[in-house]
Motif scaffolding. Structure first.
Motif, PDB file in Angstrom:
ATOM      1  N   ILE A 154       0.842  -1.203   0.000  1.00 38.23           N
ATOM      2  CA  ILE A 154       0.000   0.000   0.000  1.00 38.23           C
ATOM      3  C   ILE A 154       0.873   1.247   0.000  1.00 38.23           C
ATOM      4  CG2 ILE A 154      -1.744   1.294   1.276  1.00 38.23           C
ATOM      5  CD1 ILE A 154      -2.767  -1.376   2.377  1.00 38.23           C
ATOM      6  N   ARG A 155       1.936   1.222   0.790  1.00 43.68           N
ATOM      7  CA  ARG A 155       2.855   2.370   0.862  1.00 43.68           C
ATOM      8  C   ARG A 155       3.492   2.644  -0.504  1.00 43.68           C
ATOM      9  NH1 ARG A 155       5.931   0.685   4.972  1.00 43.68           N
ATOM     10  NH2 ARG A 155       4.718   1.824   6.542  1.00 43.68           N
ATOM     11  N   PHE A 156       3.725   1.585  -1.259  1.00 43.64           N
ATOM     12  CA  PHE A 156       4.359   1.705  -2.575  1.00 43.64           C
ATOM     13  C   PHE A 156       3.512   2.550  -3.530  1.00 43.64           C
ATOM     14  CE2 PHE A 156       5.063   0.112  -6.921  1.00 43.64           C
ATOM     15  CZ  PHE A 156       6.429   0.343  -7.046  1.00 43.64           C
ATOM     16  N   GLU A 157       2.193   2.607  -3.319  1.00 44.54           N
ATOM     17  CA  GLU A 157       1.311   3.389  -4.189  1.00 44.54           C
ATOM     18  C   GLU A 157       1.480   4.887  -3.985  1.00 44.54           C
ATOM     19  OE1 GLU A 157      -0.293   2.013  -6.566  1.00 44.54           O
ATOM     20  OE2 GLU A 157       0.049  -0.068  -5.935  1.00 44.54           O
ATOM     21  N   ASN A 158       2.132   5.269  -2.882  1.00 42.91           N
ATOM     22  CA  ASN A 158       2.518   6.664  -2.649  1.00 42.91           C
ATOM     23  C   ASN A 158       1.339   7.637  -2.682  1.00 42.91           C
ATOM     24  OD1 ASN A 158       4.525   8.563  -2.039  1.00 42.91           O
ATOM     25  ND2 ASN A 158       4.812   9.096  -4.210  1.00 42.91           N
ATOM     26  N   GLY A 159       0.218   7.211  -2.111  1.00 46.91           N
ATOM     27  CA  GLY A 159      -0.929   8.102  -1.995  1.00 46.91           C
ATOM     28  C   GLY A 159      -1.746   8.284  -3.254  1.00 46.91           C
ATOM     29  N   LYS A 160      -1.373   7.596  -4.336  1.00 51.91           N
ATOM     30  CA  LYS A 160      -2.122   7.707  -5.581  1.00 51.91           C
ATOM     31  C   LYS A 160      -3.303   6.726  -5.582  1.00 51.91           C
ATOM     32  CE  LYS A 160       2.052   8.967  -8.151  1.00 51.91           C
ATOM     33  NZ  LYS A 160       2.983   8.582  -9.250  1.00 51.91           N
ATOM     34  N   GLU A 161      -4.281   6.994  -6.418  1.00 55.18           N
ATOM     35  CA  GLU A 161      -5.425   6.091  -6.488  1.00 55.18           C
ATOM     36  C   GLU A 161      -4.993   4.752  -7.086  1.00 55.18           C
ATOM     37  OE1 GLU A 161      -8.139   6.451 -10.167  1.00 55.18           O
ATOM     38  OE2 GLU A 161      -7.767   8.523  -9.522  1.00 55.18           O
ATOM     39  N   PHE A 162      -5.529   3.660  -6.530  1.00 55.71           N
ATOM     40  CA  PHE A 162      -5.180   2.328  -7.026  1.00 55.71           C
ATOM     41  C   PHE A 162      -6.273   1.347  -6.641  1.00 55.71           C
ATOM     42  CE2 PHE A 162      -3.978   2.107  -2.676  1.00 55.71           C
ATOM     43  CZ  PHE A 162      -3.818   0.775  -2.306  1.00 55.71           C
ATOM     44  N   ASP A 163      -6.258   0.207  -7.319  1.00 61.89           N
ATOM     45  CA  ASP A 163      -7.198  -0.881  -7.037  1.00 61.89           C
ATOM     46  C   ASP A 163      -6.574  -1.776  -5.979  1.00 61.89           C
ATOM     47  OD1 ASP A 163      -8.968  -2.973  -6.980  1.00 61.89           O
ATOM     48  OD2 ASP A 163      -8.786  -3.494  -9.102  1.00 61.89           O
ATOM     49  N   ILE A 164      -7.140  -1.769  -4.772  1.00 64.49           N
ATOM     50  CA  ILE A 164      -6.534  -2.492  -3.657  1.00 64.49           C
ATOM     51  C   ILE A 164      -6.991  -3.950  -3.586  1.00 64.49           C
ATOM     52  CG2 ILE A 164      -8.319  -1.950  -1.936  1.00 64.49           C
ATOM     53  CD1 ILE A 164      -6.017  -1.509   0.091  1.00 64.49           C
ATOM     54  N   THR A 165      -8.059  -4.302  -4.291  1.00 66.95           N
ATOM     55  CA  THR A 165      -8.617  -5.651  -4.168  1.00 66.95           C
ATOM     56  C   THR A 165      -7.625  -6.748  -4.553  1.00 66.95           C
ATOM     57  OG1 THR A 165     -10.863  -4.825  -4.513  1.00 66.95           O
ATOM     58  CG2 THR A 165     -10.489  -7.170  -4.887  1.00 66.95           C
ATOM     59  N   PRO A 166      -6.913  -6.650  -5.689  1.00 70.68           N
ATOM     60  CA  PRO A 166      -5.936  -7.706  -5.992  1.00 70.68           C
ATOM     61  C   PRO A 166      -4.872  -7.852  -4.916  1.00 70.68           C
ATOM     62  CG  PRO A 166      -6.358  -6.351  -7.926  1.00 70.68           C
ATOM     63  CD  PRO A 166      -6.992  -5.659  -6.766  1.00 70.68           C
ATOM     64  N   THR A 167      -4.467  -6.729  -4.311  1.00 75.83           N
ATOM     65  CA  THR A 167      -3.470  -6.780  -3.241  1.00 75.83           C
ATOM     66  C   THR A 167      -4.011  -7.514  -2.028  1.00 75.83           C
ATOM     67  OG1 THR A 167      -2.622  -4.642  -4.007  1.00 75.83           O
ATOM     68  CG2 THR A 167      -1.899  -5.383  -1.846  1.00 75.83           C
ATOM     69  N   LEU A 168      -5.278  -7.261  -1.689  1.00 76.00           N
ATOM     70  CA  LEU A 168      -5.901  -7.952  -0.552  1.00 76.00           C
ATOM     71  C   LEU A 168      -6.026  -9.443  -0.830  1.00 76.00           C
ATOM     72  CD1 LEU A 168      -8.739  -5.402   0.345  1.00 76.00           C
ATOM     73  CD2 LEU A 168      -6.611  -5.792   1.597  1.00 76.00           C
ATOM     74  N   LYS A 169      -6.386  -9.802  -2.057  1.00 70.95           N
ATOM     75  CA  LYS A 169      -6.514 -11.222  -2.395  1.00 70.95           C
ATOM     76  C   LYS A 169      -5.166 -11.924  -2.329  1.00 70.95           C
ATOM     77  CE  LYS A 169     -10.743 -11.155  -5.152  1.00 70.95           C
ATOM     78  NZ  LYS A 169     -11.398 -11.521  -6.422  1.00 70.95           N
ATOM     79  N   THR A 170      -4.127 -11.248  -2.795  1.00 65.17           N
ATOM     80  CA  THR A 170      -2.798 -11.847  -2.723  1.00 65.17           C
ATOM     81  C   THR A 170      -2.376 -12.046  -1.282  1.00 65.17           C
ATOM     82  OG1 THR A 170      -2.189 -10.765  -4.799  1.00 65.17           O
ATOM     83  CG2 THR A 170      -0.394 -11.592  -3.438  1.00 65.17           C
TER      84      THR A 170
END
Length: 489
Positions: A154-170
């Motif tokens: 999450i930190r890697f996204e650096n505050g930009k908008e992103f789709d978090i669902t694939p990250t949660l599934k992983t």
């Protein structure tokens, strides 16, 4: 001659209608729909809501005809508890589900019928998971190790908008993978991402997932295009997942040590080598791995996705949650399960989350194992039964403002958490979800850690929020695709 023909046609239609509306004596009432299809054309994309509506007319225990078969739907907690808990021997069967029976060469755990085989497999899996939940690699330690990776992603996204669902599934898949397969994967591992996409598209994809769900109710459609195409593609893609599992099982067999069982695969291999048992074979191991993998990933990841949407739509709840976490743990303190009893609002938030967004809206189908009576209705042996968990969680006789997310409903006047046995995201009775303990721990540890480290914000500066009132119409009720911002604190 023409009159006689019309008479015979009318007689045949009358006979067909009488036959179609016939039901066992004292069988639960309910709509029959139209010949051959039953109520399928009338339930829409969310049958649980249609069933709940019909229960207001016919009562909490109702029957519907799906395809050519009668299904009994349990729509309130009292009826479900009476069936699945107090009369569990009669209601713990699992009906044949041809669309899933084609996957692999064995039935595994989740879809096995009630009987000696299922009891043996269930007892074995519970015992193994219990042994793996403690020690140097306990469930909690595995989750907390994955929390660090999730926070970094999450930190890697650096505050930009992103789709978090694939990250949660992983993240959630990595936990069950470490328990069952004995390994975790990098978040950018292409092979792992492909396996996740193949495995879960039929549980959360709107179109194909809906078609698979319809085929569960009407198996005859499996031979009718385009359903047949979707069914064949699903079986093929799960077989590709089995190939990955088989590679990992082969690695375990090469390094197997009966005095050092590292994970679920090792424990199963040890059981296979101990006795000549037709129920402990390689195909049974493969299907059990799949069952555990699916059950241990999708529900937790989807629940966390809904949690993040709730944080966006109810910023005051996000603020209360973070304040309680800071008061008890601090902005940088280590999160552990020992702190859970000291976080009443957090517990109320999670319990309301389970109620507000039912993931498995109709649970997994059950089947009666004998003739049985429920609420004065007669239900014959081998009748298919569904638990309408969505209706129970949205019962206006139990909950006020069911369409509102209100964690405070589970706090008493002193601010203490009030547990409710009528919030049942993992079902009840002997066939409750095998991964309940793990999933509850994941939701708590992931949610608290994320809220402690980040403020979650709408994806755009205009404050336009992703839709929280619409979700997928598949076996798992998941949010539609959305993006989010995470501001590090």
């Amino acid at each position: 001659m023409i009159s006689l023909t019309y008479f015979m046609i009318s007689l045949f239609i009358l006979f067909l209608l009488c036959y179609w509306h016939r039901r066992p004596k004292k069988f639960p009432p309910g709509p029959r729909g139209i010949p051959f299809l039953g109520v399928i054309p009338f339930v829409g994309a969310f049958p649980e809501r249609a069933f709940a509506k019909w229960s207001k007319m016919y009562g909490p225990v109702l029957s519907v005809r799906m395809g050519r078969e009668d299904w009994v739907i349990l729509n309130d907690f009292q009826s479900l508890n009476q069936a699945f808990v107090k009369q569990h021997e009669a209601f713990s069967g699992r009906p044949p589900l041809p669309i899933f029976d084609q996957i692999g060469e064995a039935v595994g755990i989740a879809f096995a019928d009630y009987g000696p085989y299922w009891k043996t497999q269930r007892q074995f899996s519970v015992s193994v998971l219990r042994s793996l939940s403690v020690g140097d690699k306990s469930f909690e330690k595995r989750i907390l190790e994955e929390v660090d990776s999730l926070i970094e992603a999450i930190r890697f996204e650096n505050g930009k908008e992103f789709d978090i669902t694939p990250t949660l599934k992983t993240a959630t898949a990595n936990i069950i993978s470490s328990i069952v397969l004995g390994k975790r994967f990098d978040y950018d591992d292409d092979k792992f991402k492909q396996m996740l996409n193949r495995s879960f598209k039929y549980f959360s994809n709107n179109i194909e997932g809906l078609m698979v769900r319809i085929m569960m109710f009407a198996p005859k459609l499996m031979s009718v295009p385009p359903f047949s195409l979707v069914g064949r593609r699903m079986v093929h893609e799960f077989n590709l997942t089995f190939e990955i599992f088989r590679e990992i099982v082969d690695e375990h067999e090469d390094s197997f040590n009966p005095r050092h069982l590292r994970n679920y695969i090792d424990a199963f291999l040890a059981r296979m080598k101990q006795e000549d048992n037709e129920h402990f074979t390689l195909p049974h191991l493969m299907r059990s791995i799949l069952d555990l993998f699916l059950a241990g990933t999708e529900t937790s990841a989807t629940t966390l996705s809904w949690a993040l949407l709730c944080l966006l739509h109810y910023p005051q709840a996000q603020a209360k949650l973070r304040q309680e976490i800071y008061d008890v743990i601090g902005p940088s303190g280590a999160v552990t399960m020992t702190q859970k009893p000291n976080l009443p609002y957090t517990n109320a938030f999670i319990q309301e989350l389970f109620r507000y967004r039912s993931i498995a809206t109709l649970g997994v189908p059950h089947k009666t194992t004998t003739d049985v009576t429920l609420n004065e209705y007669f239900i014959p042996k081998d009748t298919k039964v569904l638990s309408n968990i969505w209706a129970i969680h949205n019962d206006s006789d139990v909950w006020r403002e069911t369409d509102q997310f209100k964690p405070e409903r589970f706090l008493d006047a002193n601010g203490s958490f009030v547990y409710s046995n009528q919030v049942i995201p993992f079902s009840i009775g002997p066939r409750y979800c095998l991964g309940e303990q793990l999933s509850r721990m994941e939701v708590f540890l992931f949610l608290v850690s994320m809220v402690q480290k980040f403020e979650f914000l709408p994806p755009t500066d205009d404050g336009l929020l992703p839709d929280i009132n619409k979700g997928t119409s598949s076996f798992v009720y998941a949010p539609l695709h959305f993006k989010i911002k995470a501001r590090e604190l």
